[in-house]
Design an enzyme around this catalytic site. Structure first.
Site, PDB file in Angstrom:
ATOM      1  N   VAL A 185       0.835  -1.199   0.000  1.00 33.95           N
ATOM      2  CA  VAL A 185       0.000   0.000   0.000  1.00 33.95           C
ATOM      3  C   VAL A 185       0.879   1.262   0.000  1.00 33.95           C
ATOM      4  O   VAL A 185       0.491   2.289  -0.577  1.00 33.95           O
ATOM      5  CB  VAL A 185      -0.987  -0.046   1.193  1.00 33.95           C
ATOM      6  CG1 VAL A 185      -0.329   0.200   2.510  1.00 33.95           C
ATOM      7  CG2 VAL A 185      -2.143   0.905   0.974  1.00 33.95           C
ATOM      8  N   ASP A 186       2.050   1.179   0.579  1.00 33.59           N
ATOM      9  CA  ASP A 186       3.007   2.297   0.592  1.00 33.59           C
ATOM     10  C   ASP A 186       3.370   2.684  -0.844  1.00 33.59           C
ATOM     11  O   ASP A 186       3.297   3.868  -1.235  1.00 33.59           O
ATOM     12  CB  ASP A 186       4.253   1.849   1.381  1.00 33.59           C
ATOM     13  CG  ASP A 186       5.206   2.979   1.729  1.00 33.59           C
ATOM     14  OD1 ASP A 186       4.847   4.146   1.496  1.00 33.59           O
ATOM     15  OD2 ASP A 186       6.308   2.685   2.240  1.00 33.59           O
TER      16      ASP A 186
HETATM   17  N1  AR6 Z   1      -5.526  -0.258  -0.878  1.00 32.33           N
HETATM   18  C1  AR6 Z   1      -5.858  -0.918   0.259  1.00 32.33           C
HETATM   19  N2  AR6 Z   1      -5.112  -1.911   0.771  1.00 32.33           N
HETATM   20  C2  AR6 Z   1      -3.984  -2.269   0.112  1.00 32.33           C
HETATM   21  C3  AR6 Z   1      -3.560  -1.631  -1.073  1.00 32.33           C
HETATM   22  C4  AR6 Z   1      -4.385  -0.578  -1.568  1.00 32.33           C
HETATM   23  N3  AR6 Z   1      -4.070   0.099  -2.686  1.00 32.33           N
HETATM   24  N4  AR6 Z   1      -2.403  -2.223  -1.477  1.00 32.33           N
HETATM   25  C5  AR6 Z   1      -2.121  -3.199  -0.581  1.00 32.33           C
HETATM   26  N5  AR6 Z   1      -3.092  -3.237   0.374  1.00 32.33           N
HETATM   27  P1  AR6 Z   1       1.475  -3.990   3.167  1.00 32.33           P
HETATM   28  P2  AR6 Z   1       2.656  -3.917   5.873  1.00 32.33           P
HETATM   29  C6  AR6 Z   1      -3.194  -4.105   1.562  1.00 32.33           C
HETATM   30  O1  AR6 Z   1       2.416  -5.067   2.786  1.00 32.33           O
HETATM   31  O2  AR6 Z   1       2.333  -5.346   6.113  1.00 32.33           O
HETATM   32  C7  AR6 Z   1       5.839  -1.835   2.302  1.00 32.33           C
HETATM   33  O3  AR6 Z   1       6.884  -2.220   1.461  1.00 32.33           O
HETATM   34  C8  AR6 Z   1      -2.488  -5.438   1.537  1.00 32.33           C
HETATM   35  O4  AR6 Z   1      -3.288  -6.387   0.837  1.00 32.33           O
HETATM   36  O5  AR6 Z   1       1.273  -2.856   2.217  1.00 32.33           O
HETATM   37  O6  AR6 Z   1       2.381  -2.925   6.973  1.00 32.33           O
HETATM   38  C9  AR6 Z   1       6.244  -0.734   3.273  1.00 32.33           C
HETATM   39  O7  AR6 Z   1       7.180   0.163   2.705  1.00 32.33           O
HETATM   40  C10 AR6 Z   1      -2.397  -5.761   3.031  1.00 32.33           C
HETATM   41  O8  AR6 Z   1      -3.603  -6.359   3.487  1.00 32.33           O
HETATM   42  O9  AR6 Z   1       1.911  -3.287   4.586  1.00 32.33           O
HETATM   43  C11 AR6 Z   1       6.851  -1.508   4.395  1.00 32.33           C
HETATM   44  O10 AR6 Z   1       8.194  -1.830   4.133  1.00 32.33           O
HETATM   45  C12 AR6 Z   1      -2.284  -4.386   3.679  1.00 32.33           C
HETATM   46  O11 AR6 Z   1      -2.579  -3.444   2.648  1.00 32.33           O
HETATM   47  C13 AR6 Z   1       6.023  -2.762   4.450  1.00 32.33           C
HETATM   48  O12 AR6 Z   1       5.499  -2.939   3.128  1.00 32.33           O
HETATM   49  C14 AR6 Z   1      -0.939  -4.084   4.271  1.00 32.33           C
HETATM   50  O13 AR6 Z   1       0.088  -4.694   3.506  1.00 32.33           O
HETATM   51  C15 AR6 Z   1       4.840  -2.628   5.392  1.00 32.33           C
HETATM   52  O14 AR6 Z   1       4.176  -3.856   5.484  1.00 32.33           O
END
Ligand code: AR6
Length: 184
Positions: free
Chosen positions: A38-39
């Site tokens: 999501v980042d």
């Molecule tokens: N909208 C809503 N949810 C989303 C989207 C979106 N566009 N894209 C992904 N998700 P993650 P973390 C969901 O991995 O575990 C990054 O590299 C996804 O399906 O984004 O906190 C950062 O820079 C999941 O359920 O975040 C950090 O290094 C949720 O968002 C690391 O990942 C969170 O997944 C953070 O990891």
């Protein structure tokens, strides 16, 4: 879409970058320099202005990086939202009991920033449950309890929208807090 806590907590599926809300929370890492998940999606949708603001925050406030559980706000660049609130969830380690507290802190500190900015609506992704490996069924009650507690104390923000990327993630969330909804 499901409404809980008199409509103050909304569960829904979708892409968080498309929302027209006061603030979108970013599940960032402590570098604040972007990443995957999501980042990555937020930085792509918002454009380079967000990274520019993050660099300034790093230089001025957090030269060592944003600690886990803390949160900071920037503008939202090209997105429809007004602010991005960047927070860092914990990287899950099974045997470490502070994980739960750190995840709660990420939500509470993001809500506190929204309150201090006087915002109405904040949208959260499922922090830490992607790359960071926090079990979704363990995260759900922590998230729900944190939001409910915060809302019992403060009127702002008025609403939190929990955005799930997949319907199955939202189903796990609901299933995991079932007992808590019945109690409330
Ligand atoms: N909208 C809503 N949810 C989303 C989207 C979106 N566009 N894209 C992904 N998700 P993650 P973390 C969901 O991995 O575990 C990054 O590299 C996804 O399906 O984004 O906190 C950062 O820079 C999941 O359920 O975040 C950090 O290094 C949720 O968002 C690391 O990942 C969170 O997944 C953070 O990891």
């Amino acid at each position: 879409m499901i409404e809980l806590e008199n409509g103050r907590i909304i569960l829904e599926t979708g892409d968080i970058t498309q929302l027209h809300v006061d603030a979108i929370v970013n599940a960032a890492n402590s570098s604040l320099m972007g990443g995957g998940g999501v980042d990555g999606a937020i930085h792509r949708a918002g454009g380079p202005e967000i990274l520019r603001e993050c660099r300034i925050i790093r230089q001025r406030q957090f030269p060592q990086g944003l600690p886990t559980g803390e949160a900071v706000a920037t503008g939202a660049g090209n997105m429809k939202a007004r602010y991005i609130i960047h927070t860092v969830g914990p990287i899950f380690k099974k045997e470490d009991s502070r994980m739960d507290e750190l995840l709660a802190n990420a939500y509470i500190n993001s809500l506190s920033i929204a309150r201090d900015l006087g915002l109405q609506t904040i949208a959260f992704p499922a922090i830490s449950t992607g790359v960071y490996g926090f079990p979704k069924d363990r995260a759900a009650p922590i998230v729900f309890k944190s939001l409910r507690h915060f809302f019992s104390l403060y009127q702002r923000p008025q609403k939190a929208r929990l955005l799930f990327f997949k319907q199955s993630d939202m189903d796990i969330f609901l299933e995991s807090i079932k007992g808590m909804i019945d109690e409330s």
